[in-house]
Design a protein around this motif. Structure first.
Motif, PDB file in Angstrom:
ATOM      1  N   HIS A 109       0.833  -1.212   0.000  1.00  0.00           N
ATOM      2  CA  HIS A 109       0.000   0.000   0.000  1.00  0.00           C
ATOM      3  C   HIS A 109       0.867   1.261   0.000  1.00  0.00           C
ATOM      4  CE1 HIS A 109      -3.856  -1.948   0.274  1.00  0.00           C
ATOM      5  NE2 HIS A 109      -3.522  -2.590   1.379  1.00  0.00           N
ATOM      6  N   SER A 110       1.909   1.258   0.798  1.00  0.00           N
ATOM      7  CA  SER A 110       2.809   2.415   0.850  1.00  0.00           C
ATOM      8  C   SER A 110       3.501   2.615  -0.494  1.00  0.00           C
ATOM      9  CB  SER A 110       3.868   2.235   1.942  1.00  0.00           C
ATOM     10  OG  SER A 110       3.269   2.096   3.196  1.00  0.00           O
ATOM     11  N   PHE A 111       3.972   1.522  -1.064  1.00  0.00           N
ATOM     12  CA  PHE A 111       4.648   1.582  -2.357  1.00  0.00           C
ATOM     13  C   PHE A 111       3.713   2.115  -3.441  1.00  0.00           C
ATOM     14  CE2 PHE A 111       5.487  -0.377  -6.483  1.00  0.00           C
ATOM     15  CZ  PHE A 111       6.763   0.101  -6.732  1.00  0.00           C
ATOM     16  N   TRP A 112       2.518   1.538  -3.549  1.00  0.00           N
ATOM     17  CA  TRP A 112       1.596   1.931  -4.619  1.00  0.00           C
ATOM     18  C   TRP A 112       1.127   3.370  -4.468  1.00  0.00           C
ATOM     19  CZ3 TRP A 112       1.648  -0.154  -9.054  1.00  0.00           C
ATOM     20  CH2 TRP A 112       1.933  -1.508  -9.202  1.00  0.00           C
ATOM     21  N   LEU A 113       0.827   3.796  -3.253  1.00  0.00           N
ATOM     22  CA  LEU A 113       0.395   5.178  -3.052  1.00  0.00           C
ATOM     23  C   LEU A 113       1.524   6.134  -3.417  1.00  0.00           C
ATOM     24  CD1 LEU A 113      -1.626   7.306  -2.179  1.00  0.00           C
ATOM     25  CD2 LEU A 113      -0.886   6.920   0.196  1.00  0.00           C
ATOM     26  N   SER A 114       2.730   5.840  -2.965  1.00  0.00           N
ATOM     27  CA  SER A 114       3.877   6.685  -3.283  1.00  0.00           C
ATOM     28  C   SER A 114       4.140   6.702  -4.785  1.00  0.00           C
ATOM     29  CB  SER A 114       5.113   6.191  -2.530  1.00  0.00           C
ATOM     30  OG  SER A 114       6.206   7.021  -2.805  1.00  0.00           O
ATOM     31  N   LEU A 115       4.075   5.543  -5.422  1.00  0.00           N
ATOM     32  CA  LEU A 115       4.285   5.461  -6.872  1.00  0.00           C
ATOM     33  C   LEU A 115       3.249   6.305  -7.621  1.00  0.00           C
ATOM     34  CD1 LEU A 115       5.776   4.264  -9.330  1.00  0.00           C
ATOM     35  CD2 LEU A 115       4.156   2.340  -9.212  1.00  0.00           C
ATOM     36  N   CYS A 116       1.994   6.208  -7.211  1.00  0.00           N
ATOM     37  CA  CYS A 116       0.935   7.000  -7.857  1.00  0.00           C
ATOM     38  C   CYS A 116       1.195   8.498  -7.705  1.00  0.00           C
ATOM     39  CB  CYS A 116      -0.430   6.641  -7.282  1.00  0.00           C
ATOM     40  SG  CYS A 116      -1.008   5.009  -7.784  1.00  0.00           S
ATOM     41  N   LEU A 117       1.586   8.923  -6.516  1.00  0.00           N
ATOM     42  CA  LEU A 117       1.877  10.340  -6.298  1.00  0.00           C
ATOM     43  C   LEU A 117       3.069  10.787  -7.136  1.00  0.00           C
ATOM     44  CD1 LEU A 117       1.314  10.484  -2.443  1.00  0.00           C
ATOM     45  CD2 LEU A 117      -0.098  11.584  -4.184  1.00  0.00           C
ATOM     46  N   GLU A 118       4.098   9.972  -7.205  1.00  0.00           N
ATOM     47  CA  GLU A 118       5.275  10.316  -7.997  1.00  0.00           C
ATOM     48  C   GLU A 118       4.946  10.355  -9.492  1.00  0.00           C
ATOM     49  OE1 GLU A 118       8.425  11.292  -7.011  1.00  0.00           O
ATOM     50  OE2 GLU A 118       7.517  11.355  -5.031  1.00  0.00           O
ATOM     51  N   LEU A 119       4.143   9.406  -9.964  1.00  0.00           N
ATOM     52  CA  LEU A 119       3.757   9.413 -11.374  1.00  0.00           C
ATOM     53  C   LEU A 119       2.903  10.636 -11.705  1.00  0.00           C
ATOM     54  CD1 LEU A 119       3.021   5.628 -11.996  1.00  0.00           C
ATOM     55  CD2 LEU A 119       4.921   6.985 -12.908  1.00  0.00           C
ATOM     56  N   PHE A 120       2.031  11.018 -10.773  1.00  0.00           N
ATOM     57  CA  PHE A 120       1.240  12.230 -10.984  1.00  0.00           C
ATOM     58  C   PHE A 120       2.160  13.444 -11.101  1.00  0.00           C
ATOM     59  CE2 PHE A 120      -0.970  16.006  -9.538  1.00  0.00           C
ATOM     60  CZ  PHE A 120      -2.056  16.018 -10.411  1.00  0.00           C
ATOM     61  N   GLN A 121       3.159  13.522 -10.236  1.00  0.00           N
ATOM     62  CA  GLN A 121       4.109  14.629 -10.310  1.00  0.00           C
ATOM     63  C   GLN A 121       4.874  14.608 -11.633  1.00  0.00           C
ATOM     64  OE1 GLN A 121       6.029  15.932  -6.342  1.00  0.00           O
ATOM     65  NE2 GLN A 121       5.796  13.717  -6.169  1.00  0.00           N
ATOM     66  N   LEU A 122       5.231  13.430 -12.101  1.00  0.00           N
ATOM     67  CA  LEU A 122       5.953  13.286 -13.358  1.00  0.00           C
ATOM     68  C   LEU A 122       5.137  13.849 -14.521  1.00  0.00           C
ATOM     69  CD1 LEU A 122       8.383  11.876 -14.925  1.00  0.00           C
ATOM     70  CD2 LEU A 122       6.781   9.996 -15.236  1.00  0.00           C
TER      71      LEU A 122
END
Length: 165
Positions: A109-122
């Motif tokens: 859950h931590s990984f996926w949420l962080s990945l989603c936030l980082e991809l949004f920033q990208l």
């Protein structure tokens, strides 16, 4: 006792939603509104391609840089901020969702949420993609889970003492 557990889960879920709103605000909307509006007005697909070109895809590159230049680059704040911002996630997920109480579930859950936030920033340019942020955020979620386990153990010990008395 069952009603008390249900109330605790309900409160935990409310806190979880509040946490997610605050987290998104801190990470995605960290710039002043006029800056965000300017970014949105100038956004086009080519900008997303530039985001990929400037993204850090090398694990531990930023972490090493922050450690090496911690006095000049606010390294302490950046490293520990990325960890601390996800600690509540590791506490709130198993509190709000009783079946999600295994370390690997919190890790995912931590990984996926962080990945989603980082991809949004990208894609949005509301920040920069950094694989090290994902690593630090995921670590924060796991540390939060350790805090949850400690709190749960203390609660069980205290509840056990009350039953014996």
């Amino acid at each position: 006792m069952k009603r008390e557990k249900g109330k605790t889960v309900y409160i935990s879920r409310i806190l979880f939603v509040i946490y997610l709103v605050v987290l998104v605000w801190l990470i995605v909307f960290k710039y002043p509104i006029p800056v965000l509006k300017s970014i949105m007005d100038e956004w086009e697909l080519g900008n997303a391609k530039m985001g990929v070109a400037t993204a850090n895809l090398v694990p531990f590159k930023t972490i090493r840089m922050y450690i090496k230049y911690y006095q000049r680059l606010n390294g302490f704040e950046n490293l520990f901020g990325n960890v601390l911002v996800f600690v509540p996630l590791g506490v709130l997920i198993p509190s709000a969702f009783r079946k999600a109480d295994r370390w690997w579930e919190i890790l995912l859950h931590s990984f996926w949420l962080s990945l989603c936030l980082e991809l949004f920033q990208l894609v949005s340019h509301f920040g920069a993609f950094d694989v090290d942020d994902i690593i630090l955020n995921t670590l924060g979620g796991i540390l939060g889970f350790v805090v949850f386990l400690i709190i749960r153990q203390i609660y069980r010990m205290c509840a056990g003492k009350e039953k014996r008395e």
